[in-house]
Design an enzyme around this catalytic site. Structure first.
Site, PDB file in Angstrom:
ATOM      1  N   CYS A  26     -60.199 -38.927  62.213  1.00  0.00           N
ATOM      2  CA  CYS A  26     -61.468 -38.214  62.378  1.00  0.00           C
ATOM      3  C   CYS A  26     -62.040 -38.575  63.748  1.00  0.00           C
ATOM      4  O   CYS A  26     -61.498 -39.417  64.469  1.00  0.00           O
ATOM      5  CB  CYS A  26     -62.442 -38.623  61.274  1.00  0.00           C
ATOM      6  N   HIS A  55     -59.304 -49.218  59.498  1.00  0.00           N
ATOM      7  CA  HIS A  55     -58.453 -49.749  58.441  1.00  0.00           C
ATOM      8  C   HIS A  55     -57.073 -49.088  58.462  1.00  0.00           C
ATOM      9  O   HIS A  55     -56.763 -48.226  57.650  1.00  0.00           O
ATOM     10  CB  HIS A  55     -59.122 -49.550  57.078  1.00  0.00           C
ATOM     11  N   HIS A  88     -66.734 -49.547  61.464  1.00  0.00           N
ATOM     12  CA  HIS A  88     -67.463 -49.582  60.192  1.00  0.00           C
ATOM     13  C   HIS A  88     -68.906 -50.040  60.357  1.00  0.00           C
ATOM     14  O   HIS A  88     -69.698 -49.914  59.428  1.00  0.00           O
ATOM     15  CB  HIS A  88     -66.755 -50.524  59.210  1.00  0.00           C
ATOM     16  N   CYS A 110     -68.998 -45.931  64.142  1.00  0.00           N
ATOM     17  CA  CYS A 110     -69.011 -44.471  64.061  1.00  0.00           C
ATOM     18  C   CYS A 110     -70.452 -43.979  64.126  1.00  0.00           C
ATOM     19  O   CYS A 110     -71.327 -44.510  63.427  1.00  0.00           O
ATOM     20  CB  CYS A 110     -68.364 -44.016  62.755  1.00  0.00           C
ATOM     21  N   GLU A 140     -68.650 -51.437  55.846  1.00  0.00           N
ATOM     22  CA  GLU A 140     -69.757 -50.512  56.118  1.00  0.00           C
ATOM     23  C   GLU A 140     -70.997 -50.880  55.307  1.00  0.00           C
ATOM     24  O   GLU A 140     -72.122 -50.791  55.792  1.00  0.00           O
ATOM     25  CB  GLU A 140     -69.326 -49.076  55.806  1.00  0.00           C
ATOM     26  N   THR A 179     -70.449 -43.752  53.879  1.00  0.00           N
ATOM     27  CA  THR A 179     -69.962 -42.462  54.391  1.00  0.00           C
ATOM     28  C   THR A 179     -68.604 -42.052  53.832  1.00  0.00           C
ATOM     29  O   THR A 179     -68.192 -40.912  54.015  1.00  0.00           O
ATOM     30  CB  THR A 179     -69.856 -42.490  55.933  1.00  0.00           C
TER      31      THR A 179
END
Length: 323
Positions: A26, A55, A88, A110, A140, A179
Site C-alpha cells: 500500500c 511486518h 506502525h 503511515c 499501532e 487501521t
C-alpha cells in the site's frame, strides 16, 4: 538412423489461479520502505530502524542487506547515527527522547495512522474518553495509546468487550480504530458501542485504511470462487491475518504463507481453482514466486480479479525528496 523421440506428455493437472487486485504494498508501506532507502543514500550505512519498518521478513532482510540495522528500543541506537521509526507509529515519548539525545530521526509512520493519532489527541482535549478498537500488543495500538495521557483510552478487542465496558458516571465517549482491522468485525463492535452509547462520537471518516478495506473486498471476491486461498504475508501482520479470516468466513479453506517455500501441496490437494492475495506489507516478487512454484506442479492459468484501482501516494519527509 535413430528413431525420432515422441513428445513427452505433460501430466501436470490444470489449475486456475485467481490473483486478487488490489494486493500487496500500500502507499504507507511504499513510503516507509522508501524513507529507509533514501536515508541510507543520504547518510550512508548504518541507518537504525526502531522495530520492523513493516511486518514482512523479506522486506526487512532486503533493507538489512543495504545497511539498515533493526533494533527494539531507542537506547540501542548510537549517538551520531540516524534512526527511522516504523510505519506502525510510535508513542510520543520516542521522538521526544530522540530529540533530547540530539538524534536525527525520520518518522515513517503511515499518514493514515498519524491521522488516528491526531484524532486521539483532539478527543481527549475535548474531554472524551476513547474506546479504541484494536488488537492488544500490536505496535499501532501501542503507538496510538502513547499519544495521550495514561487512562485516557480503553482497548476494545471484541463485541464482548464492547458489551462489558462501563463508563464513569457522566463520562463523554468517543471511539477510534486500528487501521488494519477486519471491516466486518469492526462494524459489529461499532454497532454494539453505538447501541449502548448513542452519544458516542465516531471518527471523522473511516479509520480502517483504504488498503485494508480494498484487500478484504478483493479477497472476498476470489474466496467466493476459489476452492482454497493462499494469503502471502507475515504471521505478525494484522492485515494479512484478516485476509485469511475473510476467506474462511465464506467457507473457503485459507492459509497464510510467507514465501513460496511454505506452500503445502498436500493441503492444496486436487483442486481446480486457487485464490492468491497478499497483505499490504508483502512485495509483488513474493506473489510471482508463489505462482512460479505452483507452475512446477500444475499447468497454471492466471486470472487477475480486480475490484478497484488504487492511486494513493504519500509525500516523503522534508529533506528526503531530492536524495
Amino acid at each position: 538412423m535413430a528413431a525420432a523421440s515422441s513428445p513427452v506428455s505433460d501430466t501436470r493437472p490444470p489449475l486456475t489461479v485467481l490473483i486478487a487486485a488490489p494486493r500487496g504494498f500500500c502507499a504507507g508501506v511504499d513510503r516507509a520502505i522508501m524513507i529507509v532507502e533514501r536515508a541510507l543514500e543520504k547518510y550512508g550505512a548504518p541507518v537504525y530502524v526502531r522495530h520492523e519498518i513493516v511486518h514482512n521478513r523479506f522486506v526487512v532482510d532486503a533493507l538489512r542487506a543495504k545497511g539498515a540495522v533493526f533494533v527494539d528500543e531507542l537506547d540501542e541506537c548510537p549517538d551520531g547515527r540516524p534512526v527511522v521509526f516504523s510505519a506502525h507509529g510510535v508513542p510520543k515519548l520516542i521522538p521526544a527522547t530522540a530529540q533530547e539525545r540530539g538524534l536525527d530521526y525520520l518518522d515513517a509512520t503511515c499518514p493514515l495512522v498519524s491521522k488516528v493519532h491526531r484524532q486521539a489527541e483532539r478527543q481527549v482535549a475535548a474531554g472524551r474518553h476513547i474506546l479504541f478498537i484494536g488488537h492488544k500488543g500490536h505496535p499501532e495500538v501501542i503507538g496510538t495509546f502513547g499519544q495521550v495521557a495514561e487512562g485516557s483510552m480503553t482497548l476494545i478487542e471484541t463485541e464482548a468487550d464492547a458489551e462489558a465496558f462501563t463508563p464513569q458516571p457522566g463520562q463523554a465517549l468517543a471511539f477510534l480504530t486500528q487501521t488494519t482491522l477486519s471491516v466486518d468485525d469492526t462494524a459489529a463492535i461499532v454497532a454494539t458501542l453505538e447501541r449502548r452509547f448513542p452519544d458516542i462520537i465516531a471518527p471523522k471518516g473511516e479509520d480502517i485504511c483504504y488498503a485494508t478495506s480494498n484487500r478484504q473486498s478483493a479477497a472476498k471476491v476470489i474466496a467466493a470462487r476459489a476452492d482454497a486461498v493462499l494469503v502471502i504475508g507475515a504471521p505478525n501482520s494484522s492485515n494479512s491475518l484478516r485476509l485469511v479470516e475473510v476467506a474462511e468466513r465464506l467457507g473457503t479453506r485459507a492459509r497464510l504463507i510467507q514465501t513460496a517455500a511454505e506452500i503445502d501441496f498436500d493441503w492444496i490437494g486436487d483442486i481446480k481453482m486457487l485464490g492468491i492475495t497478499a497483505g499490504a506489507s508483502a512485495p509483488e516478487i513474493l506473489v510471482r514466486g508463489v505462482v512460479e512454484k505452483l507452475a512446477e506442479r500444475f499447468i497454471v492459468t492466471e486470472e487477475e480479479v480486480r475490484t478497484t484501482t488504487e492511486d494513493m501516494a504519500f509525500k516523503l519527509p522534508r529533506g528526503l525528496e531530492a536524495v
